[in-house]
Write an enzyme that holds these catalytic residues in place. Structure first.
Site, PDB file in Angstrom:
ATOM      1  N   GLY A  80       0.813  -1.222   0.000  1.00 35.12           N
ATOM      2  CA  GLY A  80       0.000   0.000   0.000  1.00 35.12           C
ATOM      3  C   GLY A  80       0.839   1.261   0.000  1.00 35.12           C
ATOM      4  N   GLN A  81       0.139   2.420   0.013  1.00 36.18           N
ATOM      5  CA  GLN A  81       0.845   3.703  -0.078  1.00 36.18           C
ATOM      6  C   GLN A  81       1.825   3.882   1.081  1.00 36.18           C
ATOM      7  OE1 GLN A  81      -1.493   7.193   0.829  1.00 36.18           O
ATOM      8  NE2 GLN A  81       0.002   8.595  -0.038  1.00 36.18           N
ATOM      9  N   ILE A  90      -2.082  -8.946   0.096  1.00 34.93           N
ATOM     10  CA  ILE A  90      -3.015  -9.872  -0.583  1.00 34.93           C
ATOM     11  C   ILE A  90      -2.587 -10.085  -2.035  1.00 34.93           C
ATOM     12  CG2 ILE A  90      -4.608  -8.038  -1.305  1.00 34.93           C
ATOM     13  CD1 ILE A  90      -5.954 -11.280   0.089  1.00 34.93           C
ATOM     14  N   ASP A 149      -3.628 -13.060   3.226  1.00 29.99           N
ATOM     15  CA  ASP A 149      -4.974 -12.504   3.388  1.00 29.99           C
ATOM     16  C   ASP A 149      -5.182 -12.354   4.890  1.00 29.99           C
ATOM     17  OD1 ASP A 149      -8.353 -13.642   2.480  1.00 29.99           O
ATOM     18  OD2 ASP A 149      -7.637 -12.055   3.836  1.00 29.99           O
ATOM     19  N   TYR A 196     -15.228   3.000   6.928  1.00 30.57           N
ATOM     20  CA  TYR A 196     -13.796   3.056   7.230  1.00 30.57           C
ATOM     21  C   TYR A 196     -13.575   3.710   8.599  1.00 30.57           C
ATOM     22  CZ  TYR A 196      -8.951   4.818   6.819  1.00 30.57           C
ATOM     23  OH  TYR A 196      -7.630   5.126   7.025  1.00 30.57           O
ATOM     24  N   LYS A 200     -12.156   2.128  12.067  1.00 32.20           N
ATOM     25  CA  LYS A 200     -10.967   2.705  12.729  1.00 32.20           C
ATOM     26  C   LYS A 200     -11.297   3.108  14.161  1.00 32.20           C
ATOM     27  CE  LYS A 200      -7.750   2.124   9.727  1.00 32.20           C
ATOM     28  NZ  LYS A 200      -6.618   1.214  10.048  1.00 32.20           N
TER      29      LYS A 200
HETATM   30  C1  VAH Z   1      -8.507   8.213   3.172  1.00 29.44           C
HETATM   31  N1  VAH Z   1      -6.102   8.503   2.977  1.00 29.44           N
HETATM   32  O1  VAH Z   1      -8.615   9.206   2.458  1.00 29.44           O
HETATM   33  C2  VAH Z   1      -7.137   7.965   3.835  1.00 29.44           C
HETATM   34  C3  VAH Z   1      -7.046   8.658   5.191  1.00 29.44           C
HETATM   35  C4  VAH Z   1      -7.607  10.674   6.563  1.00 29.44           C
HETATM   36  C5  VAH Z   1      -7.752   9.974   5.251  1.00 29.44           C
HETATM   37  O2  VAH Z   1      -7.443   7.836   6.225  1.00 29.44           O
HETATM   38  O3  VAH Z   1      -9.422   7.435   3.356  1.00 29.44           O
END
Ligand code: VAH
Length: 325
Positions: free
Chosen positions: A15-16, A39, A56, A146, A150
């Site tokens: 990932g980034q 993955i 995974d 998301y 979190k």
């Molecule tokens: C997103 N780059 O844009 C992530 C980050 C605060 C944003 O968690 O979902």
């Protein structure tokens, strides 16, 4: 590395953030000491410079098997679906982000992993959260799946700290800007794409409004944050998996103006899409006083320094024909 030394395992290593964090950790601890997993099996530096395994994170036995096979002492758990991609598949986002985290924490508890890094995000905040200089301890009311994962993830990590004494640490990253690995599925990704398109085409169509202000950080500070937090004296930490961190805040228009200081002809248009609603639910600026006080957090890069470096690196890559179509 010595035969008794414990290795580091990273999930989401392609990932980034993961792709650069692996290289930083391999540079610090030795290439053979960091087992990169994801993955998908990427090409290039990540797999060429040290051990790589396909993994995974929702496969519990597979996670445990790698921790045993490589005698893992530290896990950097970077695998997650981000805000925009999560909204397209909330069920998968819950599966990867929550089941994956629970599997990693359980494996760490059962197999004697000494330390876990699990990043959170400013996405845990929402419309009821104070938007300016968002406090460390405040209302969490995420509007994206998301952000929900979190926020729940922070609470799950802190439960493992209290209940089992597991050493788990994490920070609420803002938007991250970098030039090595393109981000995927984020709302803040405009702040990366704008540099690439400014260099390639001299213009960019931004998916957020010009006045959208968000907290951001350049990759060198993102890596410094993870490494410094993981080196901190755990006994001194009053917070564990949810440190507010930031380096700067800027609007899409301010970023475009900074680019124009280098490319005067650069043109940016603003055509908001579904990600505008996500961005509007997030803070405009962050109070990172707890991280500064408890483990000495201090960012180095501001908007001017980041823009100069991004355009220099991408400009060279474009001149060499390596910036893609
Ligand atoms: C997103 N780059 O844009 C992530 C980050 C605060 C944003 O968690 O979902």
């Amino acid at each position: 590395m010595s035969k008794d030394a414990k290795r580091i395992l990273m999930t989401g290593a392609a990932g980034q953030i993961g792709s650069e964090l692996v290289q930083a950790l391999r540079g610090k601890h030795g290439s053979d000491s960091v087992v990169a997993t994801d993955i998908i099996r990427p090409q290039g530096e990540l797999t060429a410079s040290g051990p790589f395994e396909r993994l995974d994170v929702t496969d519990g036995p597979a996670v445990a098997e790698l921790i045993r096979k490589y005698r893992i002492g530290t896990v950097y758990h970077m695998a997650a679906l981000l805000s925009a991609s999560g909204e397209k598949n909330p069920q998968k986002a819950w599966e990867v982000n929550m089941k994956g985290l629970h599997i990693v924490l359980e494996a760490a508890r059962e197999l004697g992993v000494a330390r876990v890094f699990s990043p959170s995000s400013i996405a845990v905040f929402g419309p009821a959260t104070p938007r300016e200089r968002t406090p460390q301890d405040t209302v969490l009311d995420p509007t994206t799946i998301y952000g929900v994962t979190k926020a729940a993830g922070e609470m799950l990590c802190d439960y493992y700290v209290r209940k089992y004494g597991l050493d788990v640490r994490g920070c609420r990253y803002p938007g991250i800007v970098s030039h090595q690995t393109l981000p995927g599925g984020g709302t803040t990704d405009y702040a990366v794409a704008i540099y690439y398109e400014a260099v390639k085409f001299g213009r960019y169509t931004c998916f957020l409004r010009e006045d959208t202000r968000l907290p951001m950080m350049y990759m060198p500070d993102c890596l410094k944050c993870a490494l410094d937090l993981m080196e901190a004296d755990f006994g001194r930490l009053r917070h564990h998996s949810n440190f507010n961190v930031t380096a700067m805040s800027f609007t899409a228009g301010e970023l475009a103006a900074e680019i124009r200081r280098h490319i005067p002809s650069f043109v940016c248009e603003y055509v908001p899409d579904f990600r505008q609603e996500i961005a509007d639910s997030w803070p405009a600026s962050i109070d990172d006083g707890a991280a500064r006080e408890e483990w000495g957090w201090k960012p180095d890069c501001d908007l001017a320094a980041m823009t100069a470096d991004m355009l220099a690196v991408l400009g060279k890559r474009h001149a060499a024909g390596r910036l893609g179509a």
